[in-house]
Design a protein around this motif. Structure first.
Motif, PDB file in Angstrom:
ATOM      1  N   ASN A 179       0.830   5.327  -8.555  1.00 48.48           N
ATOM      2  CA  ASN A 179       1.342   3.995  -8.238  1.00 48.48           C
ATOM      3  C   ASN A 179       2.817   3.991  -7.860  1.00 48.48           C
ATOM      4  O   ASN A 179       3.474   2.953  -7.925  1.00 48.48           O
ATOM      5  N   VAL A 180       3.335   5.137  -7.453  1.00 46.18           N
ATOM      6  CA  VAL A 180       4.733   5.246  -7.041  1.00 46.18           C
ATOM      7  C   VAL A 180       4.782   5.345  -5.518  1.00 46.18           C
ATOM      8  O   VAL A 180       4.308   6.322  -4.930  1.00 46.18           O
ATOM      9  N   ALA A 181       5.341   4.325  -4.877  1.00 51.63           N
ATOM     10  CA  ALA A 181       5.359   4.270  -3.413  1.00 51.63           C
ATOM     11  C   ALA A 181       6.080   5.467  -2.810  1.00 51.63           C
ATOM     12  O   ALA A 181       5.661   6.017  -1.775  1.00 51.63           O
ATOM     13  N   GLU A 182       7.157   5.898  -3.431  1.00 52.87           N
ATOM     14  CA  GLU A 182       7.946   7.008  -2.905  1.00 52.87           C
ATOM     15  C   GLU A 182       7.109   8.272  -2.754  1.00 52.87           C
ATOM     16  O   GLU A 182       7.243   9.014  -1.773  1.00 52.87           O
ATOM     17  N   SER A 183       6.225   8.526  -3.724  1.00 53.55           N
ATOM     18  CA  SER A 183       5.411   9.742  -3.676  1.00 53.55           C
ATOM     19  C   SER A 183       4.508   9.748  -2.447  1.00 53.55           C
ATOM     20  O   SER A 183       4.385  10.769  -1.751  1.00 53.55           O
ATOM     21  N   TRP A 184       3.875   8.609  -2.172  1.00 55.98           N
ATOM     22  CA  TRP A 184       2.979   8.522  -1.017  1.00 55.98           C
ATOM     23  C   TRP A 184       3.753   8.629   0.298  1.00 55.98           C
ATOM     24  O   TRP A 184       3.288   9.273   1.246  1.00 55.98           O
ATOM     25  N   ALA A 185       4.921   8.007   0.367  1.00 53.78           N
ATOM     26  CA  ALA A 185       5.723   8.101   1.587  1.00 53.78           C
ATOM     27  C   ALA A 185       6.207   9.529   1.818  1.00 53.78           C
ATOM     28  O   ALA A 185       6.265  10.006   2.960  1.00 53.78           O
ATOM     29  N   ASN A 186       6.545  10.221   0.722  1.00 49.31           N
ATOM     30  CA  ASN A 186       6.973  11.609   0.850  1.00 49.31           C
ATOM     31  C   ASN A 186       5.822  12.494   1.332  1.00 49.31           C
ATOM     32  O   ASN A 186       5.991  13.349   2.206  1.00 49.31           O
ATOM     33  N   GLN A 187       4.637  12.279   0.761  1.00 47.11           N
ATOM     34  CA  GLN A 187       3.463  13.030   1.212  1.00 47.11           C
ATOM     35  C   GLN A 187       3.206  12.765   2.695  1.00 47.11           C
ATOM     36  O   GLN A 187       2.908  13.685   3.480  1.00 47.11           O
ATOM     37  N   ALA A 188       3.338  11.505   3.086  1.00 44.53           N
ATOM     38  CA  ALA A 188       3.111  11.132   4.483  1.00 44.53           C
ATOM     39  C   ALA A 188       4.070  11.848   5.416  1.00 44.53           C
ATOM     40  O   ALA A 188       3.702  12.222   6.540  1.00 44.53           O
ATOM     41  N   LEU A 189       5.299  12.026   4.966  1.00 47.89           N
ATOM     42  CA  LEU A 189       6.291  12.694   5.802  1.00 47.89           C
ATOM     43  C   LEU A 189       5.871  14.129   6.127  1.00 47.89           C
ATOM     44  O   LEU A 189       6.059  14.612   7.249  1.00 47.89           O
ATOM     45  N   VAL A 190       5.267  14.812   5.156  1.00 49.74           N
ATOM     46  CA  VAL A 190       4.788  16.170   5.402  1.00 49.74           C
ATOM     47  C   VAL A 190       3.603  16.143   6.362  1.00 49.74           C
ATOM     48  O   VAL A 190       3.515  16.961   7.291  1.00 49.74           O
ATOM     49  N   TYR A 191       2.680  15.200   6.160  1.00 45.52           N
ATOM     50  CA  TYR A 191       1.574  15.064   7.111  1.00 45.52           C
ATOM     51  C   TYR A 191       2.116  14.827   8.522  1.00 45.52           C
ATOM     52  O   TYR A 191       1.608  15.386   9.506  1.00 45.52           O
ATOM     53  N   GLU A 192       3.139  14.004   8.615  1.00 46.13           N
ATOM     54  CA  GLU A 192       3.728  13.706   9.926  1.00 46.13           C
ATOM     55  C   GLU A 192       4.338  14.967  10.536  1.00 46.13           C
ATOM     56  O   GLU A 192       4.187  15.236  11.739  1.00 46.13           O
ATOM     57  N   HIS A 193       5.000  15.741   9.728  1.00 45.72           N
ATOM     58  CA  HIS A 193       5.566  17.008  10.191  1.00 45.72           C
ATOM     59  C   HIS A 193       4.486  17.943  10.722  1.00 45.72           C
ATOM     60  O   HIS A 193       4.689  18.654  11.707  1.00 45.72           O
ATOM     61  N   ARG A 194       3.312  17.914  10.077  1.00 43.46           N
ATOM     62  CA  ARG A 194       2.209  18.785  10.486  1.00 43.46           C
ATOM     63  C   ARG A 194       1.449  18.238  11.688  1.00 43.46           C
ATOM     64  O   ARG A 194       0.527  18.883  12.182  1.00 43.46           O
ATOM     65  N   GLY A 195       1.804  17.068  12.130  1.00 43.44           N
ATOM     66  CA  GLY A 195       1.106  16.457  13.254  1.00 43.44           C
ATOM     67  C   GLY A 195      -0.176  15.757  12.867  1.00 43.44           C
ATOM     68  O   GLY A 195      -0.966  15.367  13.742  1.00 43.44           O
ATOM     69  N   GLU A 196      -0.413  15.567  11.564  1.00 46.88           N
ATOM     70  CA  GLU A 196      -1.619  14.890  11.086  1.00 46.88           C
ATOM     71  C   GLU A 196      -1.329  13.399  10.988  1.00 46.88           C
ATOM     72  O   GLU A 196      -1.136  12.847   9.891  1.00 46.88           O
ATOM     73  N   ALA A 249      -3.029  10.576  11.490  1.00 46.98           N
ATOM     74  CA  ALA A 249      -3.920   9.648  10.797  1.00 46.98           C
ATOM     75  C   ALA A 249      -3.712   9.716   9.288  1.00 46.98           C
ATOM     76  O   ALA A 249      -3.664   8.683   8.604  1.00 46.98           O
ATOM     77  N   ARG A 250      -3.595  10.930   8.762  1.00 46.40           N
ATOM     78  CA  ARG A 250      -3.366  11.067   7.320  1.00 46.40           C
ATOM     79  C   ARG A 250      -1.994  10.516   6.932  1.00 46.40           C
ATOM     80  O   ARG A 250      -1.842   9.894   5.876  1.00 46.40           O
ATOM     81  N   ALA A 251      -1.004  10.772   7.784  1.00 52.27           N
ATOM     82  CA  ALA A 251       0.335  10.243   7.521  1.00 52.27           C
ATOM     83  C   ALA A 251       0.305   8.728   7.460  1.00 52.27           C
ATOM     84  O   ALA A 251       0.862   8.109   6.550  1.00 52.27           O
ATOM     85  N   SER A 252      -0.377   8.119   8.431  1.00 53.81           N
ATOM     86  CA  SER A 252      -0.452   6.670   8.478  1.00 53.81           C
ATOM     87  C   SER A 252      -1.128   6.112   7.232  1.00 53.81           C
ATOM     88  O   SER A 252      -0.688   5.096   6.659  1.00 53.81           O
ATOM     89  N   LYS A 253      -2.171   6.778   6.769  1.00 58.47           N
ATOM     90  CA  LYS A 253      -2.898   6.325   5.583  1.00 58.47           C
ATOM     91  C   LYS A 253      -2.007   6.376   4.347  1.00 58.47           C
ATOM     92  O   LYS A 253      -2.007   5.450   3.515  1.00 58.47           O
ATOM     93  N   SER A 254      -1.229   7.457   4.225  1.00 54.59           N
ATOM     94  CA  SER A 254      -0.345   7.584   3.067  1.00 54.59           C
ATOM     95  C   SER A 254       0.809   6.585   3.133  1.00 54.59           C
ATOM     96  O   SER A 254       1.200   6.001   2.116  1.00 54.59           O
ATOM     97  N   TYR A 255       1.371   6.398   4.337  1.00 59.36           N
ATOM     98  CA  TYR A 255       2.417   5.382   4.482  1.00 59.36           C
ATOM     99  C   TYR A 255       1.868   3.996   4.131  1.00 59.36           C
ATOM    100  O   TYR A 255       2.549   3.190   3.480  1.00 59.36           O
ATOM    101  N   ALA A 256       0.647   3.723   4.562  1.00 61.17           N
ATOM    102  CA  ALA A 256       0.036   2.421   4.273  1.00 61.17           C
ATOM    103  C   ALA A 256      -0.134   2.218   2.772  1.00 61.17           C
ATOM    104  O   ALA A 256       0.076   1.109   2.254  1.00 61.17           O
ATOM    105  N   ARG A 257      -0.507   3.279   2.077  1.00 62.46           N
ATOM    106  CA  ARG A 257      -0.641   3.182   0.616  1.00 62.46           C
ATOM    107  C   ARG A 257       0.719   2.897  -0.020  1.00 62.46           C
ATOM    108  O   ARG A 257       0.820   2.076  -0.948  1.00 62.46           O
ATOM    109  N   ALA A 258       1.762   3.540   0.487  1.00 57.66           N
ATOM    110  CA  ALA A 258       3.104   3.298  -0.044  1.00 57.66           C
ATOM    111  C   ALA A 258       3.527   1.845   0.174  1.00 57.66           C
ATOM    112  O   ALA A 258       4.084   1.214  -0.721  1.00 57.66           O
ATOM    113  N   VAL A 259       3.243   1.334   1.357  1.00 49.55           N
ATOM    114  CA  VAL A 259       3.595  -0.058   1.661  1.00 49.55           C
ATOM    115  C   VAL A 259       2.799  -1.018   0.788  1.00 49.55           C
ATOM    116  O   VAL A 259       3.326  -2.053   0.340  1.00 49.55           O
ATOM    117  N   GLN A 260       1.538  -0.682   0.541  1.00 48.88           N
ATOM    118  CA  GLN A 260       0.715  -1.516  -0.332  1.00 48.88           C
ATOM    119  C   GLN A 260       1.316  -1.590  -1.730  1.00 48.88           C
ATOM    120  O   GLN A 260       1.332  -2.657  -2.366  1.00 48.88           O
TER     121      GLN A 260
END
Length: 278
Positions: free
Chosen positions: A231-248, A250-261
Motif C-alpha cells: 500500500n505504499v505508492a512510492e514502491s509501485w512507482a519505483n517498480q514502474a520506473l524499472v519496467y519503463e527502463h526495460r521497455g515494458e 504496459a507493465r510500467a503503466s499498470k504499476s504507475y496506475a496502482r501508485a496513483v490509485q
C-alpha cells in the motif's frame, strides 16, 4: 543526486532521468510508515487506553502511566489527549526526557516543528545519550531541508550505537540527496538489517542503485518493498520506473496506475502514468 547515464534500451531517457530525480527527492521528504513515522495507530485501541486509564486512577502521581497512555493516544491519532498526558507527566517529573521526546513526536505530526525541536532539545539536555531524541530532531531538520543539522543528529545517534534503523535510513537519504550513493546504499543496508520488515530502506536503496545504473538490484529492492507493504505508492512507482527502463510499457503503466490509485497526489506516479498510458 548524480545523473543516471541513459541506455540505448531506454529511449525516453530524459523522462526517466527526471523521474529518478523526483523519486529520490520524494524519498527524502517522505514521513511515511514504519521506519519514519513510528506511531502505529492499530496499537491505540480503546481497550488498551481504558486499561491504562485504570492504572492511572490507581496511581495518579505516577508519571509513567501518563507517558504510556499518551503514547497510546498518539498511536490512535488522538493528539490533543496525548499532549495533555505528556504535559501531566512532565509536571510530575520535569526531568522525564522520554516524555519530552514523545511529546515532540506528537508536535511533529501536528506540524508544529518549532515546539518539536524545543522538546527534543530539552530531552537531549537532560540525557545527552538519548539516541531517540537525536533521531527525532534530525527527522524534523531533514524534512525542513536543514540537511547539515539533520546529518549531524543522525551521525550522533549512530555514534551512540543506536539499534534504531531510522538513524541509518535517514542518514542514507541525506547521502542520497548529496549524490553519495555508495554510502547511501551502505546505510540503507544497515537499516534493513535492523528493521527488515520496513519497506522504506528498500525503496531508498533501490533509488541509489538506479542512480548507479544497477537496475536489477533496484528491481529486487522495489519488489521486496511491495511484498512487505503493498500500500505504499512510492514502491509501485519505483517498480514502474524499472519496467519503463526495460521497455515494458504496459507493465510500467499498470504499476504507475496502482501508485496513483494509492496516492492520487503522488506526482512521480502521475507523470509516469502520463508517459506510459496507451
Amino acid at each position: 543526486m548524480t545523473a543516471v547515464q541513459p541506455t540505448s534500451s531506454f529511449r525516453p531517457s530524459l523522462f526517466a532521468l527526471a523521474s529518478v530525480a523526483v523519486l529520490a527527492l520524494a524519498g527524502c521528504q517522505t514521513s511515511s510508515t514504519n521506519i519514519l513515522a513510528p506511531i502505529d495507530r492499530a496499537q491505540g485501541s480503546s481497550e488498551n487506553i481504558s486499561s491504562l486509564t485504570g492504572v492511572i486512577q490507581n496511581n495518579p502521581r505516577d508519571p509513567d502511566g501518563y507517558n504510556v497512555r499518551g503514547s497510546a493516544y498518539g498511536r490512535a491519532g488522538r493528539y490533543k489527549e496525548a499532549l495533555k498526558d505528556f504535559d501531566t507527566a512532565l509536571q510530575i517529573n520535569p526531568n522525564f526526557y522520554q516524555a519530552y521526546a514523545n511529546r515532540a513526536l506528537i508536535y511533529r505530526f501536528m506540524g508544529e516543528d518549532a515546539k518539536a525541536v524545543s522538546d527534543y532539545n530539552r530531552a537531549i539536555q537532560i540525557n545527552p545519550q538519548y539516541d531517540a531524541a537525536y533521531i527525532g530532531r534530525g527527522n524534523v531538520y531533514r524534512q525542513a531541508g536543514r540537511l547539515g543539522e539533520a546529518f549531524n543528529d543522525f551521525q550522533r545517534a549512530i555514534q551512540l550505537d543506536t539499534t534504531n534503523g531510522r538513524a541509518y535510513h535517514n542518514r542514507g537519504l541525506i547521502y542520497q540527496a548529496r549524490g553519495q550513493h555508495k554510502l547511501a546504499i551502505e546505510d540503507f543496508a544497515t537499516a534493513i538489517s535492523l528493521q527488515p520488515n520496513a519497506p522504506e530502506p528498500y525503496n531508498g536503496r533501490g533509488i541509489s542503485y538506479i542512480a548507479l545504473g544497477d537496475y536489477d538490484n533496484a528491481f529486487d529492492d522495489f519488489n521486496t518493498a511491495i511484498n512487505l507493504d503493498g500500500n505504499v505508492a512510492e514502491s509501485w512507482a519505483n517498480q514502474a520506473l524499472v519496467y519503463e527502463h526495460r521497455g515494458e510499457k504496459a507493465r510500467a503503466s499498470k504499476s504507475y496506475a496502482r501508485a496513483v490509485q494509492l496516492d492520487p497526489k503522488y506526482q512521480p506516479a502521475k507523470d509516469g502514468l502520463a508517459r506510459t498510458r496507451g
